[in-house]
Write an enzyme that holds these catalytic residues in place. Sequence first.
Site: not given
Ligand code: PGA
Length: 251
Positions: A10, A12, A93, A95, A164, A170, A209
Site C-alpha cells: 500500500n 499510500k 483503510h 486512515e 490492521e 507505521g 509494521s
Molecule cells: P505500515 O502500514 O506497513 O507502514 O505499518 C500498513 C498499512 O497501513 O497498510
Amino acid sequence: MALKKLVAGNWKMHGLSSDLAEVKAIAEASEAYPAVDVALCVPAILIERASRAVPGFAIGGQDVHFAEKGAHTGCVSAQMLLDAGATLTIVGHSERRDAQREIDADVRAKAEAAVACGLGVILCVGESLEVREAGEAIETVSTQLDASLPHGDASTDRLAIAYEPIWAIGTGKVPTGQDIGEMHTALRQRLVAAYGDAGRSVRILYGGSVKGSNAGEIFAVPDVDGALVGGASLKTADFMPIVEAAAAANG
Ligand code: PGA
C-alpha cells in the site's frame, strides 16, 4: 487448508512517475515467487502507467467510490479503476475511516461496488490502542467486519480481509503472534458465519509494521494468509524479503 499467500503493498500518498522503476523492479523480482500473489496498490493517478509498465502484475487502487458515476468531485469509481488497469482495490483503510470519516456501511458499499465490477477487494479492519487495552479488540473488530462485509453473489471469490491494528500502522509496534492468531481465528469464524464454507477461502492478511525482519514470524501464525504492507513496500529491497518470507511459509 492453507491458502495461497497474498502480499500487497500500500503505497499510500507516495509515488511519482520516477517511482515506476520501483514498480517494475518489484514486479520482475516477484516472478521468482509464483507461489505467492503479489500486488501493489499505488496512488490512483499512477495506476494506468504502472499497469502498462508491468503487464500481468497486479496493480490496485487504495479506495473506490460506491457509486457507478455521478456528481462526486474528486472520487474514482470501480469502473474507472478497472479501466485504468487495476485488478483490485483496498477499501476501509483506517486512515480513510479516520480522516475521511468512513463508516462500516460506506466500506461495505464500496466493497460491493468493487466486487460487482470484477475487482479484487482488500477490506481493512482494526482496533485502536484504547480498544486493545480495554480488552475489547476481538469483539470490536468482529463487529466492524460483520458490518463492512459485502453481501451478494460471488463476494467471496475476490475478497481478502486485512486485520490492521491502528496502533501498529507505521509505528514499528506489532502485536504478539498469539494476539494476531486469536484475532484471525475470530475473523475466520465471522467469515464462515457470513458466507458458509466459502468463508474459509477468503484470505486474512495481517497489516501494521510488517518488515522483512518480522514477516517470517507473522506468516507462521495460523490463519495469516498474507500481509498488507505500507512503508516497507516502497522499495524493492525492503519489500522482497517479505515476499520471500511468504514463499518460505507456504513450504
Ligand atoms: P505500515 O502500514 O506497513 O507502514 O505499518 C500498513 C498499512 O497501513 O497498510
